[in-house]
Design a protein around this motif. Structure first.
Motif: not given
Length: 568
Positions: A434-435, A439-440, A468-471
């Motif tokens: 979630r963070a 952040s993106q 989008p929830w991963q690097q």
């Protein structure tokens, strides 16, 4: 009676869709008294007239429609409508509202339509005001038709958005905007970033269709139109107006038509306009604006007042009955347009609410944006429509709102009741995921260069290409085709429209644990996801929590690329 420029109505401005000859037309309205019709210029919409509505509605019943093809109004069903077509559409609008006679005030392109309306339907015009009436000569018309309205086509890299930003900035500096010469330079102030942002959204709403409506006045060649008017008319040209040189072209005007230059800026124009309206108000129909609109409200798209703010919804009866059938409520993903799903069977009505800040729904205060508040507003929409039973389907993070809607309907004394829940690609993320997602999120604060629009485009495109929830590493890459620009573009428009509400909506949808409340739901629950490892991982976790089991394919049955879980 003269209205001072400082007089402001205590009547709130409302917006509603009405049905006009098979088209949906958005009308902003307020007040009560003699009817006044305001026509905006292209490529804007009635949002540009809010200050006029606020002031005039202190004494009058004021209506400001979005011109067909602009704002939220459906276009006319013609490849290239003409000014007489737009004038006829105005008459149809008045028919729908039950209004016989109005005072008409049009600005620039709106003034061209207003004047033609007065020519073709003089019995319906109690008085006509034109704020800058265009009377282009043949050379000017050809110049405008040749290069003023280039196609607006989405590009894979989002460059069309930056082009649009620059093009609308130039329109405040030069006329024509594509002739950046000394002779075309206008003595207007530089537009603010907020003004440009609003102008850009106006064209984004219309899309490439803006060219048809904008082209109509350029094609219109009626040199004697003003001289044939039989209604009382004032044609004003502000001293600083780019069209002020057109005044001498109005020859042979009858005594009922006054054409003049107005010095003294906006205050002087307001004073002259208010005086004209006051002197002709007795000849206009008297009515309450809200009552007129209520009698013509659309059955296919409607704005509702709810506890937390107005909410718009698409409505399709689909051969069923809202009061007795099982109604399908469809919630689209945050940042995507509301839609009526094509897969819903005949006989099942569909209601597709537009999330706060999306479509024609109001931009709520940031503090009001919670999953529970949005669900409560959706429930109030269903109650206003007389729905008694419903199922809810949701895409992506909107699944949290669907879960909250099922929960709130179960604890509310009044109907309707949620009987089924169907979620597609729900997003139940852990704290780290979630963070990373939050952040993106793009910064949508309007930027003087239009960079915020490119940020929205890049975010939406990358969201489709990486989880989008991963690097955004190789491991997070999705093995999919790049989204087509024409598909991505409507999503980016919704993202930009949501603006300051976009991030709060995502935060509340991702943070709320309301999915867990579905364990208490006594109706059918179906959770589906695309057959991709990351999707399956997330849905498996949620399915286990809720006690759902995966459906298996029958012998010989082919997979459609979607996996499904239900109660055993």
């Amino acid at each position: 009676m003269s209205i001072s420029s400082s007089a402001v109505s205590t009547h709130p401005i409302s917006a509603q869709f009405i049905d006009v000859a098979g088209r949906r037309v958005l009308v902003r309205f307020a007040g009560s008294g003699p009817a006044v019709l305001l026509l905006h210029q292209s490529p804007q919409n009635s949002r540009a007239l809010i200050a006029w509505i606020e002031r005039l509605s202190a004494h009058y019943s004021v209506f400001a429609p979005d011109t067909p093809g602009f704002g939220y109004s459906d276009p006319l069903p013609l490849a290239q409508p003409t000014i007489p077509d737009y004038a006829a559409a105005l008459s149809a609008l008045l028919d729908a509202l039950g209004i016989e006679r109005v005072i008409v005030n049009g600005v620039h392109t709106g003034a061209v339509t207003a004047l033609r309306f007065a020519l073709d339907f003089p019995a319906r015009v109690a008085g006509l005001i034109c704020d800058g009436y265009a009377r282009f000569n043949a050379e000017e018309r050809q110049l405008l038709l040749n290069g003023y309205l280039p196609p607006f086509e989405p590009q894979w890299d989002g460059s069309h958005l930056l082009w649009l930003w620059a093009r609308l900035r130039e329109q405040h500096l030069f006329f024509p905007w594509n002739t950046a010469t000394k002779s075309a330079r206008m003595a207007y102030p530089a537009p603010s970033t907020e003004r440009l942002s609003g102008d850009v959204l106006d064209i984004l709403d219309a899309g490439d269709g803006y060219r048809a409506g904008y082209r109509a006045p350029f094609l219109y060649d009626d040199a004697t139109a003003a001289s044939r008017l039989t209604v009382e008319t004032c044609i004003f040209y502000r001293a600083e107006d780019v069209l002020v040189t057109h005044l001498p072209r109005l020859q042979g005007l009858p005594t009922n038509v006054v054409a003049e230059i107005v010095n003294g800026g906006p205050a002087a124009l307001i004073e002259r306009t208010d005086a004209f309206i006051a002197s002709h108000a007795a000849n206009a129909s008297r009515l309450n604006a809200g009552a007129a609109v209520f009698g013509a409200v659309s059955t296919r798209r409607r704005v509702f007042d709810t506890t937390h703010g107005s909410m718009c919804a698409l409505i399709a009866t689909n051969g069923g009955d809202l009061a007795s059938s099982l109604v399908v409520v469809h919630l689209s993903e945050i940042g995507t347009p509301a839609r009526i799903p094509v897969e819903v069977p005949h006989g099942s009505p569909v209601i597709a609410p537009e999330l706060p800040g999306h479509g024609a729904s109001q931009v709520w205060s940031v503090e009001a944006v919670t999953v529970g508040a949005v669900a409560q507003s959706v429930l109030e929409v269903l109650q206003a429509l007389g729905v008694t039973r419903f199922s809810v389907t949701a895409d992506g993070a909107a699944g949290a709102i669907a879960a909250a809607l099922a929960q709130v309907s179960a604890v509310t004394d009044a109907k309707p009741r949620c009987e089924q829940v169907r979620l597609h690609n729900p997003m139940l993320l852990n704290d780290a995921e979630r963070a990373q997602f939050i952040s993106q999120l793009p910064d949508l604060t309007p930027h003087s260069t239009g960079a915020h629009m490119l940020a929205a485009w890049n975010w939406a495109r990358m969201k489709a290409l990486f989880w989008p929830w991963q690097q955004p590493t190789m491991a997070a890459a999705r093995k999919v085709d790049a989204p087509a620009p024409v598909r991505l573009h409507p999503e980016v428009v919704e993202i930009l429209r949501a603006g300051a509400l976009f991030a709060p909506l995502w935060r509340t949808a991702l943070a709320d644990r309301v999915y867990l409340a579905l364990a208490e739901h006594d109706g059918l629950i179906t959770i589906q996801c695309d057959d991709e490892p990351e999707r399956v991982r997330i849905v498996n976790t949620l399915a286990k929590t809720l006690g759902l089991v995966e459906a298996t394919l029958s012998i010989g049955e082919q997979s459609n690329g979607v996996r499904s879980w239900q109660k055993p």
